[in-house]
Design an enzyme around this catalytic site. Structure first.
Site, short mmCIF file in Angstrom:
data_model
loop_
_atom_site.label_atom_id
_atom_site.label_comp_id
_atom_site.label_asym_id
_atom_site.label_seq_id
_atom_site.Cartn_x
_atom_site.Cartn_y
_atom_site.Cartn_z
N GLU A 148 0.85 -1.20 0.00
CA GLU A 148 0.00 0.00 0.00
C GLU A 148 0.89 1.25 0.00
O GLU A 148 1.48 1.60 1.01
CB GLU A 148 -0.92 -0.02 1.22
CG GLU A 148 -1.87 -1.22 1.23
CD GLU A 148 -2.64 -1.34 2.54
OE1 GLU A 148 -3.50 -0.49 2.80
OE2 GLU A 148 -2.33 -2.28 3.31
N LYS A 179 0.66 4.42 2.68
CA LYS A 179 0.76 4.27 4.13
C LYS A 179 1.91 5.11 4.66
O LYS A 179 3.01 5.11 4.09
CB LYS A 179 0.95 2.79 4.51
CG LYS A 179 -0.26 1.92 4.23
CD LYS A 179 -0.19 0.61 4.99
CE LYS A 179 -0.49 0.84 6.46
NZ LYS A 179 -0.60 -0.42 7.22
N GLU A 218 6.17 -0.27 6.23
CA GLU A 218 4.72 -0.12 6.25
C GLU A 218 4.11 -0.22 4.86
O GLU A 218 2.95 -0.59 4.71
CB GLU A 218 4.34 1.22 6.89
CG GLU A 218 4.60 1.30 8.38
CD GLU A 218 3.72 0.35 9.16
OE1 GLU A 218 2.52 0.26 8.84
OE2 GLU A 218 4.22 -0.30 10.09
#
Length: 473
Positions: free
Chosen positions: A316, A319, A325
């Protein structure tokens, strides 16, 4: 998902015949601007045999796309709505009608996660948690869905006061009376389970000099013995889980089940993020899938087959935070796998003979060249064997040999004095026979020929002296 700085240590890996004992799901996060549409995501899930998915909201496009798919769904009531759900039963009625009842049963919603890691929420929403859960459950009762849909809330391991040794696990004292006892009582009364987010990556990353990477990645290791009860843990994951079980047991809630609502390992990280790599991510998630789908519980709960949700479906890109992350994904946004791991029992059966160069287990499908002490003849059978790495040295080979012949259950009778495979009487030859026996008995599953770096896989049959290495038991 919360970063942790405390040692959460621990298990017994259960290598038993492949049976659909545990269950694997995935977390479908969408903090990105480049993800495929939900309709394509559902096709991807089905193509991989993934039967459970957890989402972090109740987006209509996602829930509609999951309609008729047969995939079981856990939806989330976000932390910012806890106050409203706790204070007004009417809000809970409306939320459940609009976001759950409107899609069920064509969309197979099986659980509602009320909040996420509320104990770590900086907005201090903890006191609203149990009242919100009760009101959401009452709304399910109103719409006659309470027997089909469970209500729970994912907790981070930072909700624990103690976690090591695992048997000493306890909840933070300031939350026990106001929150944990009412929460566990609610779960017991409604027949639900506790959701737990467990990340060995964070524990390893905070103490890489104290926690073995093999221990964190479900690879062969000497284990950690719980000083209170003598139980030996061979994986950090199981120790974390048992620390939560112990905390529940301390409050007399031994009967509450658990679902691991998040766990994962990043394929990339910043230079200061120890262990973040493609190989380690493949090892952790691949070995975790094997551990869950081959069944067996934890040392404290040996019959507690687990449902585990991997984090996350995609990388993602929006993020915030460190590089890790944005790199927990099993897939890139273009739907290509970040690394190859199976998700199903059948996938494990098909996969164990087709390991890629980066399996995460430290295994190599190769033929040693020189210095190995063994002769390797060609084979077109597609079979694989496990042999000792002669360069590993006695300090690694001897303990690994002892483990294989002892706890590992390898057939080591042929390498005893006077037996067929005693000669050549070398540590490498004896270890190779024992390693291969263990590897074949475990069905050649990924990770079962690692032995702390002392073993590796070959694709041609090894032969030491006149000793032949079996391929099945």
């Amino acid at each position: 998902m919360e970063r942790l700085s405390l040692p959460f240590v621990f298990l017994v890996l259960s290598f038993i015949s492949l049976a659909d004992c545990g269950s694997i799901g995935v977390n479908y996060g969408r903090i990105a601007n480049n993800l495929p549409p939900a309709t394509k995501v559902v096709q991807l899930l089905k193509s991989q045999g993934i039967e459970r998915v957890k989402v972090y909201d109740t987006d209509p496009a996602v829930l509609k796309s999951l309609s008729g798919s047969g995939i079981k769904v856990t939806v989330d009531l976000p932390n910012e709505l806890l106050l409203s759900a706790a204070k007004r039963q009417s809000f809970a009625y409306t939320w459940v009608q609009k976001n759950v009842a409107a899609y069920y049963p064509s969309t197979k919603i099986e659980a509602i996660a009320v909040g996420n890691e509320v104990f770590a929420d900086p907005n201090n929403t903890t006191r609203f948690l149990v009242p919100a859960m009760k009101n959401i459950h009452e709304a399910l009762v109103k719409y006659k869905l309470d027997s089909d849909i469970k209500v729970s809330s994912p907790i981070a391991l930072s909700a624990l006061q103690n976690s090591y040794p695992a048997s000493s696990g306890s909840f933070r004292p300031e939350f026990i009376e106001p929150v944990f006892k009412p929460l566990l009582e609610f779960l017991r009364k409604t027949g639900s389970y506790l959701m737990v987010n467990a990340y060995p990556f964070f524990a390893y990353g905070s103490l890489p000099n104290l926690i073995s990477l093999d221990y964190a990645l479900f690879r062969e290791n000497p284990g950690v013995v719980d000083s209170n009860n003598g139980l030996r843990y061979l994986s950090l994951f199981d120790a974390q889980i048992d620390a939560v079980f112990a905390a529940m047991s301390a409050l007399k809630y031994d009967d509450i089940k658990m679902v691991v609502s998040e766990t994962g390992w990043p394929s990339k990280g910043d230079p200061n993020e120890a262990g973040a790599s493609l190989e380690n991510a493949a090892a952790y998630n691949g070995n975790l899938v094997r551990r869950v789908l081959t069944g067996g519980g934890t040392p404290l709960r040996p019959h507690a087959d687990l449902t585990v949700y991997l984090f996350a479906l995609f990388n993602e890109n929006n993020k915030p935070g460190p590089t890790s992350e944005r790199n927990y994904g099993l897939f890139y946004p273009n739907e290509e796998k970040v690394y190859e791991i199976p998700f199903t029992v059948q996938g494990l059966k098909n996969y164990r003979d087709k390991q890629s160069p980066v399996t995460g287990s430290g295994e190599r499908l190769t033929t040693p060249v020189g210095g190995g002490g063994g002769n390797y003849s060609a084979s077109a059978s597609g079979q694989t064997w496990c042999v000792a790495n002669g360069e590993a040295g006695k300090a690694k080979l001897q303990p690994a040999l002892d483990y294989a012949c002892g706890e590992g259950g390898a057939d080591c009778h042929p390498i005893q004095p006077g037996s067929t495979c005693f000669d050549p009487n070398t540590l490498e030859a004896h270890a190779s026979y024992a390693f291969n026996s263990y590897y074949q008995k475990k069905g050649r599953l990924i990770g079962t020929c690692y032995f702390g770096g002392a073993g590796y896989v070959v694709s041609q049959p090894p032969k030491f002296g006149k000793c032949e290495f079996p391929t099945g038991y």
